[in-house]
Structure formats: C-alpha cells, structure tokens
Scaffold this motif. Sequence first.
Motif: not given
Lengths: 268, 473
Positions: B49-51, B68-71, B80-88
């Motif tokens: 569900a998440i890019s 990530v900036a584009a997201m 940023d929280a999603l990125y740090r959590a490895g969700v991307f």
Amino acid sequence: MGQLSNYLVVSALITLVGAFLFYVAFTITKRKDVGQYASLAGYLGYAFLTATVITRWIADGHAPYSNQYEFAVAFSWGIMTAFIYVERQFRSRALGAFVVPVPVGLLLYARSLPDQVQPLIPALQNNLLLTVHVAMAVIAYGSFAVACGGAVMYLIQRDDKVRWLPFRQDIDLLCYRAVILGFPCMFLVLVLGAAWGNIAWGRYWGFDPKETAALTTWLIYAGYLHAHSLKSWRGTRSSVLLLVGFGATLFTYYGNLFLGGLHAYSGL
Amino acid sequence: MSVPELVVAAPRPGLRLDPFTRVWRLFCSVKFALAQILVLVLLTFVGTAISQVPPPMRSDPQLVERWVAAMHSRYGVFTDALYRAGVFDMFGSAPFRFVLGSLTVSVLVCTLNRAPAVWRATNTIPFQRRTSYYEKAEDHAFSGGVAATPAEAVARIAEAWRALGYRVVPDPTSSGAHVYADRYRLARLATFVSHLGLILMLGGGATTMLFGERNDGFVIPVGSTRALGLGTPYTVHLDAFTDEYYLQGGAKDYRSEVVVSEGDREIERATIRVNEPLVVGPVKIHQAYFGQAVVVEVKKNGQTIYQDSVPLAYQAMQYGFRPVGFFRLPTEGLNVDLVAAEDAADPAVRAGQVAIFGYTPGDDSNPVFGGVLTQRQPAHWKDLEFTFVRETQFSGFQAVRDPGAPIFFIAAGLILVGVLGVFYFPHRRLWALAQPSVEGGSDVWLAGVCPRNANFPAEFRAAVDAAAKALEV
C-alpha cells in the motif's frame, strides 16, 4: 461479436438479479419450487456469462482478460462457476442469497467501464500465459468469494438456531471446500505470473505491488487452512479470516488501479 | 463438617522443559506459525500500500534521498518517520526478513517434528476390533444376521473393496473376521513435499540474490555493438529496432534484430521481443525499453578519434527530466554529456539539436565547456571538432543470469504437488468387522474415516453398497 457480448452481459445481469431475488425468497420461505426457480435463474445467468466470455474471446482474438471491464466479467463468471460447483456438492441454495450479489455488483461495475475491444499491448502478447494465468485468478477469486459468502452465513448462524440457514458444521465444510478449490489456483496464479515475469522481465519475483498483494492473499488462505486444523480456530475465527481473505482478494483485483507497478497497464 | 483433604497437584511437565525443547515446541506450534503468517501479511500489506523505493535506485543513497524528498508531497510529515522505519523498502527491511526467516525455521522444525509420526501413520495398519469404534465412527454401517460366517463375510467384503481400488489388509489375529482397507496412504507424505518446496523456494530466492547478476541498463544504439558482460565473452550488435503501433495509437510491437558474436565468430542472429527473450549461454536478454540516440563524430586535427551512437537513455539531476547520454574521450581526459530536449516546448534545446557539456574525469559539477550542437554543423572546443551527425534509436535490454530461477520453479512444482496431494487425495480408511450372530450367521460392522472430505460420505456409501452386494443383503 463485441456488441453481442455486451448484450449478453446485460442479459446475465438481469437474470442474476432475478436469481438473487429467488434465492432470498427461497432462504426465507424454504419453498422447494422457489428454490428450483432460483437455481434455474442462476444456471441461466451462468450460461449468459459463459456466452459473454466466449463471444468476447472471439471478438478479441485472445482470452478476454486484458482490461478491467473484461476481468470484471470473467471474475463474475468465476464466482458463478465456483458457486454452482459448491451448491451442487452441498445442495445449499441458501448460499445463493449471500454469493450471487457479488457477481451482480461486479457486472454493474463492468457496465460503468469502457467496453471497447482493444488489441493487446506487447507485454500481454503471450496467449498461453494470458489465458492460463488469468483463468486461474478467475477461479481462485470466484472460490474465495463463495467462501466469503459462506463465512457470512456462518457468522449469522449462531448456535445453529437460525432455521433458515444450514447447520454451522455444514457451512464450515462448505467454506473449506471452496477454499481448497481456490487455494491451488491462487498458487498457480503466483507461479504462472512468476514464469511470465521471468520471460518478459527476466525476474520471477520483483515485489511488484500486484504480485505482492496476490502473495498476501495466498498467505491469508494458507493461514486459514492451518487455522482450520485447530479446533480453537475452526468456526468463528476462521470465518473472520475468510472475510479478511476476500478483502485481500478485492485489494489484489483493484490494486493495479491505484498501486502502479508493472501491472498498471491492465487498468481501465 | 469435614474439610476435604488438600491434594497437591504434580508439577506440569511443560514447566520443566529445557530451553531448547521450549523453542522447538514454539516453532512446532501451529498457532505460532499462524501468528507469523498474519504478521507477514500485515507487513506485506504495508509494503504494497505504501510506495517503495524503485529497485534500481536502492544502491545509490543520493537517488534514494531524492526519491524520499519527492514522497513528502504524498506522505507529508510522516515521510521521514516512514523512511527511518524502513517502510519504503519493506521487503528488504529487517522486520520483514526476520519474520520470513522465522517462518522458514517454523516450517523446517514442524516438518522434522511431524516426520516420524506421519511416517508411522503411513506404514502402520490401525486394526479396529471393537464394535464400540464402529458405533462411534462418523461414517458407519451395520447389518445383522448375514447368512455367511464371519470369515466368509469379511473375505467377500475384502474382495469387493479391492475391486473399488482400495488396498486391503487382512487382520491375521482375527481369524479372518476383520479387515482394514485404505486408499492414498502415501498422500500423507504430501504435506512434507509442500513444506520442503516452500523452503526450497526461499533457497531459490537466496541463490538468485547471492549468485544471480543482471544489467537492467544494457543499452545498444542501432548499428552499434556492445559487450554483453555478466561473465560471458559475447558481444551484441543491434542491426535494427522497430516500434509498431495500432491504428488506435496503442503499442503493437517492439522488436530488436540482434547479432551475437564471440570475437569475430557470429554465434546467433535473432529477434528479441518483450515476450521472446534471447538465451545466450547462461544469460537471457529481454527487450525492455527504447529511446532516442544520436550519432556523434569527434575529430582532432582532421582525424576522427570517436564515432559512435550515443543512447540518450539516462537522466541526471543537473539536467532535470531531459534524456541524457554520455561518452568518454580518455586520450583527451574528457567525459562528454549529450542532453536532448525534454519536449517540443523545451526552450534550452530545440528539435534537431543536442546540448553538449565536457567534464574532466572526477568532476561532474563544473563543465569545462558547454553549448548546443545542431545537426551536421560542427562545433569546436580547443583542437577538437564535435559533429551531431544524425538521430537514431537505441534499444534497452535487461541482461540476466539467474541460477536461482530453475530452483524456484522446481520448488513451485513441489508445493503444487504437495498441496494437491493434501487436499485432493486425503487418506481414506475403511474397516469391516464380523462377529457370530445370536440368530446364526454374522453381524457385520463397517466404518470409514476421511476427515474434511465432503465427498467421502458418498464414497463410503459406495463401499457399503459394494459390501452389501457381496454379502447378498
């Protein structure tokens, strides 16, 4: 031929709406003649759907699974195939009141989509895999829809006190049978998709959103089959899993509309 | 009033288990496996569900940062929280791999744990000599006062069931008055086949990751030759590329005519299409994309030092979304970028032109020269003359060497065989017991078991009918 196919879709839709009403009437009244009318209308709707798929196939020159309209019609056909199989096996006409609304809804959805016959883009030009891969999806999704209808019945049937529904044990077995019909088909969807990906893109697995959603769906039904082997999970809990599983099935079906990825071409 | 005596319960054996046994039992638990499947489903759903960061970008931190900036436009303050959590990068993240690894261990441990019991069940004959068993069996039948003696009755039933395709095993201790029959007993082993297939499938995936190689940017301009790489000695020459369209405008066909050679020796001529890759030794070449290329000639003091087609197959941050190609002039200490128009309205580069920028190797941010090349109009920098000769096309391929793929598909076959065996050929068992009747002749009991098989009552009925016919009752 494409126009004929469109007329047949409308015929199937009208007949299935009639079948649904008869199934509801039968479930409430338990009158044998009403049940026979329900089954007759269901079979007639199924015949119209089959004719729709065949005529569309002739018009397309390939299996009619290349856009959302065609797949909605095929999905309806798959549900009716699985439903008729299970209904005949278990002689459970009440199931029709819970399952037939799904193909009716899908056909209404199909009527809202562009229905022009379109030629295949290069990525889809693999007749064998297009036919088998998507046909397996049609049967799997159809079986899961039937299992979902059964799960709703199970959850309504509390302590076997609802007289107009079959006994819980029978419904549970019916759901199980529907799942073991769809489960290997869903696995074949994944494997044939992997084989196709390996041919077209040189990778059998790429965590593409659509393929990942299909894997999720398969895993939920794998979970259901394991849960069903546990006494504490059989029944209500496993019925809830079937509802979740069908939610995942619909997510997989509609996913390419909003998830993007390598399956995005098969949108509207 | 008497007080009941307190009885101290014996400690439950489970409380004294050593740590290894506890862990073993945990991994054997179906509930634990189910919990892991549900967690995996949840993580997979989130990853769907998440890019996700596109795979080609993942190895380049700068590209990931840009992506990530584009997201931010999509996920706002949560980005940023999603990125740090490895969700991307969910499917490469530690939680996903941990749960997948744990589930694999579960499958392996569970398979090993069940193996002895299933093997015994496959090879042990469970004779049932008590009438109480028959009376309680889910599918059972009884016939009193059969004319034959117990041994004769059972012999006739055995013959009838054998004719139905059952394996019939007489009970040597019952003097012929009891018999056991079954079908598909080896299907009990199917569960191992499917579970081992699952493990092998993950092994195939690991083999692909560890030993596979791919080049998604294998680009050849029309008329040019490129080394295939991936450990092969081959070169691939692109003779022609064709893109065809239907009258309605949709794509009809993309095909590349290629020649594969080893040194001067031609190996193969072939046409590569999207669904028709070319297999060259251990490598498969897949048609992937195409685009514009330019033929460039560079002269120094009137001598041609470079002439080739340059595919404009890339993008670079400093040029925005314009197609970019590059070539090197090592003897001149120069890297040259060619940049085409983004679209017809691009004010910087017009149709029939390409922009050109020269860089010294190692410095990609400060061009030593730059300008616009118009077709067939030479431009000069120092003693070099650059000419944009003509436009052409390039074809982009994915070249793949994947030793894991055959393992993956063999594993898939095993899983399918296992699943079909478990669900469609479950072990069916029948028993017959005959005892002397008080009225003379025999009383006959029949029982059958095949859990969760909706068809079995009908099969059992057929077995009962066959027995009745054999007994003439």
